[in-house]
Motif scaffolding. Structure first.
Motif, PDB file in Angstrom:
ATOM      1  N   GLY A 121       0.815  -1.212   0.000  1.00  0.00           N
ATOM      2  CA  GLY A 121       0.000   0.000   0.000  1.00  0.00           C
ATOM      3  C   GLY A 121       0.843   1.254   0.000  1.00  0.00           C
ATOM      4  N   ASP A 122       0.196   2.370  -0.333  1.00  0.00           N
ATOM      5  CA  ASP A 122       0.897   3.648  -0.505  1.00  0.00           C
ATOM      6  C   ASP A 122       0.398   4.741   0.433  1.00  0.00           C
ATOM      7  OD1 ASP A 122       2.212   2.383  -2.561  1.00  0.00           O
ATOM      8  OD2 ASP A 122       1.170   3.455  -4.171  1.00  0.00           O
ATOM      9  N   GLU A 123      -0.366   4.393   1.432  1.00  0.00           N
ATOM     10  CA  GLU A 123      -0.973   5.407   2.297  1.00  0.00           C
ATOM     11  C   GLU A 123      -0.339   5.475   3.680  1.00  0.00           C
ATOM     12  OE1 GLU A 123      -5.175   4.651   2.211  1.00  0.00           O
ATOM     13  OE2 GLU A 123      -5.380   5.527   0.223  1.00  0.00           O
ATOM     14  N   GLY A 124       0.886   5.009   3.797  1.00  0.00           N
ATOM     15  CA  GLY A 124       1.552   5.036   5.076  1.00  0.00           C
ATOM     16  C   GLY A 124       1.042   3.949   6.006  1.00  0.00           C
ATOM     17  N   TYR A 125       1.273   4.145   7.292  1.00  0.00           N
ATOM     18  CA  TYR A 125       0.964   3.116   8.284  1.00  0.00           C
ATOM     19  C   TYR A 125      -0.509   2.734   8.267  1.00  0.00           C
ATOM     20  CZ  TYR A 125       0.494   0.743  12.752  1.00  0.00           C
ATOM     21  OH  TYR A 125       0.203  -0.174  13.735  1.00  0.00           O
ATOM     22  N   GLY A 126      -0.762   1.433   8.204  1.00  0.00           N
ATOM     23  CA  GLY A 126      -2.119   0.908   8.169  1.00  0.00           C
ATOM     24  C   GLY A 126      -2.182  -0.312   7.270  1.00  0.00           C
ATOM     25  N   THR A 184       3.291 -12.966   0.007  1.00  0.00           N
ATOM     26  CA  THR A 184       4.428 -12.151   0.441  1.00  0.00           C
ATOM     27  C   THR A 184       4.031 -10.689   0.313  1.00  0.00           C
ATOM     28  OG1 THR A 184       6.018 -13.808  -0.337  1.00  0.00           O
ATOM     29  CG2 THR A 184       6.841 -11.576   0.035  1.00  0.00           C
ATOM     30  N   SER A 185       3.886 -10.016   1.447  1.00  0.00           N
ATOM     31  CA  SER A 185       3.535  -8.588   1.411  1.00  0.00           C
ATOM     32  C   SER A 185       4.821  -7.784   1.233  1.00  0.00           C
ATOM     33  CB  SER A 185       2.802  -8.173   2.681  1.00  0.00           C
ATOM     34  OG  SER A 185       3.576  -8.415   3.833  1.00  0.00           O
ATOM     35  N   VAL A 186       4.777  -6.826   0.302  1.00  0.00           N
ATOM     36  CA  VAL A 186       5.992  -6.132  -0.123  1.00  0.00           C
ATOM     37  C   VAL A 186       5.893  -4.645   0.187  1.00  0.00           C
ATOM     38  CG1 VAL A 186       7.588  -5.728  -2.014  1.00  0.00           C
ATOM     39  CG2 VAL A 186       6.225  -7.823  -1.985  1.00  0.00           C
ATOM     40  N   GLY A 187       6.753  -4.188   1.084  1.00  0.00           N
ATOM     41  CA  GLY A 187       6.829  -2.775   1.418  1.00  0.00           C
ATOM     42  C   GLY A 187       7.725  -2.019   0.462  1.00  0.00           C
ATOM     43  N   GLY A 188       7.915  -0.717   0.754  1.00  0.00           N
ATOM     44  CA  GLY A 188       8.657   0.125  -0.174  1.00  0.00           C
ATOM     45  C   GLY A 188       9.741   0.949   0.495  1.00  0.00           C
ATOM     46  N   THR A 189      10.815   1.189  -0.258  1.00  0.00           N
ATOM     47  CA  THR A 189      11.948   1.967   0.233  1.00  0.00           C
ATOM     48  C   THR A 189      12.259   3.122  -0.707  1.00  0.00           C
ATOM     49  OG1 THR A 189      13.624   0.700  -0.980  1.00  0.00           O
ATOM     50  CG2 THR A 189      12.959  -0.142   1.198  1.00  0.00           C
ATOM     51  N   ALA A 190      13.064   4.037  -0.213  1.00  0.00           N
ATOM     52  CA  ALA A 190      13.731   5.034  -1.051  1.00  0.00           C
ATOM     53  C   ALA A 190      15.136   4.506  -1.304  1.00  0.00           C
ATOM     54  CB  ALA A 190      13.785   6.377  -0.336  1.00  0.00           C
ATOM     55  N   LEU A 191      15.527   4.414  -2.571  1.00  0.00           N
ATOM     56  CA  LEU A 191      16.789   3.790  -2.977  1.00  0.00           C
ATOM     57  C   LEU A 191      17.695   4.828  -3.610  1.00  0.00           C
ATOM     58  CD1 LEU A 191      18.477   1.149  -3.646  1.00  0.00           C
ATOM     59  CD2 LEU A 191      17.226   1.135  -5.830  1.00  0.00           C
ATOM     60  N   SER A 212       2.157  -0.630   6.078  1.00  0.00           N
ATOM     61  CA  SER A 212       2.587  -1.649   7.041  1.00  0.00           C
ATOM     62  C   SER A 212       1.508  -1.712   8.107  1.00  0.00           C
ATOM     63  CB  SER A 212       3.951  -1.309   7.677  1.00  0.00           C
ATOM     64  OG  SER A 212       3.845  -0.225   8.582  1.00  0.00           O
ATOM     65  N   GLY A 213       1.607  -2.680   8.984  1.00  0.00           N
ATOM     66  CA  GLY A 213       0.637  -2.713  10.062  1.00  0.00           C
ATOM     67  C   GLY A 213       0.292  -4.109  10.526  1.00  0.00           C
ATOM     68  N   GLY A 269       5.914   7.379 -24.494  1.00  0.00           N
ATOM     69  CA  GLY A 269       7.295   7.619 -24.121  1.00  0.00           C
ATOM     70  C   GLY A 269       7.629   7.122 -22.733  1.00  0.00           C
ATOM     71  N   TRP A 270       8.657   7.752 -22.156  1.00  0.00           N
ATOM     72  CA  TRP A 270       9.247   7.303 -20.903  1.00  0.00           C
ATOM     73  C   TRP A 270       8.732   8.112 -19.722  1.00  0.00           C
ATOM     74  CZ3 TRP A 270      11.802   2.863 -20.914  1.00  0.00           C
ATOM     75  CH2 TRP A 270      12.293   2.412 -22.141  1.00  0.00           C
ATOM     76  N   TYR A 271       8.392   7.402 -18.667  1.00  0.00           N
ATOM     77  CA  TYR A 271       7.915   8.029 -17.439  1.00  0.00           C
ATOM     78  C   TYR A 271       8.588   7.360 -16.248  1.00  0.00           C
ATOM     79  CZ  TYR A 271       4.411   9.989 -20.525  1.00  0.00           C
ATOM     80  OH  TYR A 271       3.795  10.659 -21.552  1.00  0.00           O
ATOM     81  N   THR A 272       8.596   8.082 -15.142  1.00  0.00           N
ATOM     82  CA  THR A 272       9.130   7.524 -13.902  1.00  0.00           C
ATOM     83  C   THR A 272       7.985   7.256 -12.950  1.00  0.00           C
ATOM     84  OG1 THR A 272      11.268   8.626 -14.140  1.00  0.00           O
ATOM     85  CG2 THR A 272      10.643   7.934 -11.921  1.00  0.00           C
ATOM     86  N   PHE A 273       7.962   6.053 -12.397  1.00  0.00           N
ATOM     87  CA  PHE A 273       6.897   5.640 -11.493  1.00  0.00           C
ATOM     88  C   PHE A 273       7.457   5.238 -10.138  1.00  0.00           C
ATOM     89  CE2 PHE A 273       4.504   5.339 -15.370  1.00  0.00           C
ATOM     90  CZ  PHE A 273       3.167   5.450 -15.005  1.00  0.00           C
ATOM     91  N   GLY A 274       6.598   5.325  -9.143  1.00  0.00           N
ATOM     92  CA  GLY A 274       6.901   4.815  -7.815  1.00  0.00           C
ATOM     93  C   GLY A 274       5.652   4.211  -7.210  1.00  0.00           C
ATOM     94  N   GLY A 275       5.708   3.937  -5.920  1.00  0.00           N
ATOM     95  CA  GLY A 275       4.632   3.247  -5.227  1.00  0.00           C
ATOM     96  C   GLY A 275       4.982   1.782  -5.042  1.00  0.00           C
ATOM     97  N   THR A 276       4.286   1.123  -4.130  1.00  0.00           N
ATOM     98  CA  THR A 276       4.577  -0.293  -3.909  1.00  0.00           C
ATOM     99  C   THR A 276       4.105  -1.161  -5.071  1.00  0.00           C
ATOM    100  OG1 THR A 276       2.591  -0.461  -2.511  1.00  0.00           O
ATOM    101  CG2 THR A 276       4.703  -0.151  -1.391  1.00  0.00           C
TER     102      THR A 276
END
Length: 444
Positions: free
Chosen positions: A266-271, A282-289, A313-314, A359-366
């Protein structure tokens, strides 16, 4: 949906409401007023010319707003301006002033970056033959095959086409001809998922299973279809509120021993979100790399923009704790298990053409981290026939097979169980037991 460097509370509460009960007329009006409605979001491309100090801005993809009450939402953001970590890295290496992104060239991390960051370069070159990664999403992306070919050709990856048998697109019933209604928002999501599977496991086959809608019932049927078609690795980059029905969904859609099923946290922070809360996935969290001067050459922290935007997370309210989880601050299932890059500011490069300037784009999120981890499982090899592969990384916790993420948080949680929202040495909710360092932690 919103463009953000630091989201305001009204936008956040609005997205959370739409995510769980569906878009209302008031919500649509708010989006139009904000100038980031679905149509504008789909067609907009970065046009500013920022300086090297410009902050990255991004907006949630349109599929982050459910079409109907009870639908699930994708977990992705598309960068709209500023300079990504990749652009700054390239500018530093070349000694030139970084320029604004446009759709003509990538502005996010590519396959070699991700493989290097997670110790996968050798495995990506040698492993994956004969393995199939299934991507489960909602609605149809008419350009999926063509966009995937553009991505793989640009980065020099082996061709993965319908003609050579590497790529296949089907509906939730397995049809290759009777596909769901096309949707530009979910098409962005599908491009992200397909490109991340390709980036990490370029020798793998890819099966795209498109659900008729983003309801749990239809997405769940798509998961079942992916497994019935032989996929041993299934990526799901969507989620929504937990409910008392989740344990029945577990047995109906996610109880597939011998299959590695990954789900975005998820992308909404804690919860907690479902299906990340399923005890069978397998639940997959996210980092800044980011690159660093360490021996690894990279550093990671919890992805967090604000207390309500960042990796999920939660502690689940409904799902039982799997036997391989031993944390004591949550009596039921804890999210996450592992993690990978998800911060849009340190986002990944994606090629997309349906509903946007091609074209090319940059994406994020879990939505980025879930297919990355599915591909790592695929590089590690076929799971044991009776195994739930979510257990595998726990056997390697605290070893060199994982990068332990020890800094950052994604919100506020109980002080007696602060690990549920704050990174620490060892297991924590936002990043699980860590990020991959090779494939050893993802095999039995």
């Amino acid at each position: 949906m919103r463009t953000t460097t630091a989201p305001n509370s009204s936008a956040i509460s609005g997205r959370r409401r739409w995510r769980h009960i569906g878009a209302s007329a008031l919500g649509a009006a708010a989006l139009v007023f904000a100038g980031i409605g679905a149509a504008a979001q789909a067609s907009a491309a970065p046009t500013a010319t920022p300086t090297a100090s410009s902050k990255v801005t991004w907006a949630a993809t349109p599929c982050a707003t459910p079409k109907h009450k009870g639908d699930l939402a994708c977990n992705s953001f598309r960068v709209t301006g500023g300079l990504t970590a990749f652009q700054k890295q390239e500018a530093k290496a070349d000694g030139v002033t970084p320029k604004a992104a446009d759709a003509s060239t990538p502005s996010g991390y590519g396959p070699s970056d991700l493989q290097d960051a997670y110790g996968l370069t050798d495995a990506a070159a040698s492993n994956g033959d004969g393995e199939t990664i299934a991507i489960v999403d909602a609605y149809d992306d008419p350009n999926a095959a063509a966009d995937l070919a553009k991505y793989r050709t640009y980065y020099g990856l082996p061709a993965c086409t319908v003609a050579n048998g590497c790529f296949k697109k089907v509906s939730q019933t397995g049809s290759t001809t009777s596909l769901p209604t096309a949707d530009s928002g979910w098409a962005e999501e599908e491009s992200l998922d397909l490109d991340m599977a390709s980036a990490v496991c370029p020798n793998c086959n890819i099966l795209l299973v498109e659900a008729t809608s983003s309801s749990m019932a239809n997405l769940g049927k798509a998961v079942n279809e992916a497994v019935s078609l032989g996929a041993k690795f299934v990526s799901n980059s969507y989620g929504g509120s937990e409910s008392s029905s989740d344990t029945s969904y577990d047995s109906s859609y996610f109880k597939h021993p011998g299959v590695a099923i990954t789900v975005s946290a998820g992308d909404e922070g804690y919860g907690a979100e479902y299906p990340a809360a399923s005890k069978y996935v397998t639940s997959v969290g996210g980092t800044a790399l980011s690159t660093s001067s360490t021996t690894r050459g990279w550093t990671e922290k919890v992805w967090n923009t604000s207390s309500t935007e960042g990796t999920g997370s939660g502690c689940s309210a409904y799902d039982a704790k799997p036997t391989w989880q031993t944390d004591t601050g949550c009596s039921k299932r804890t999210i996450s298990d592992v993690s990978a890059v998800a911060d849009p500011a340190t986002g990944v490069s994606v090629y997309d053409s349906y509903g946007v300037t091609a074209g090319w784009y940059t994406f994020g999120g879990t939505s980025a981290s879930a297919p990355i981890i599915a591909a790592v499982y695929a590089l590690a090899g076929t799971p044991g026939t009776s195994d739930y592969p979510a257990s595998y990384p726990y056997a390697s916790a605290g070893t060199s097979a994982l990068n332990d993420v020890t800094s950052g948080s994604n919100g506020t949680c109980s002080s007696s169980a602060s690990y549920l929202c704050t990174a620490k040495s060892g297991y924590d909710g936002p990043t699980g037991v860590g990020t991959p360092e090779g494939t050893d932690a993802f095999t039995r």
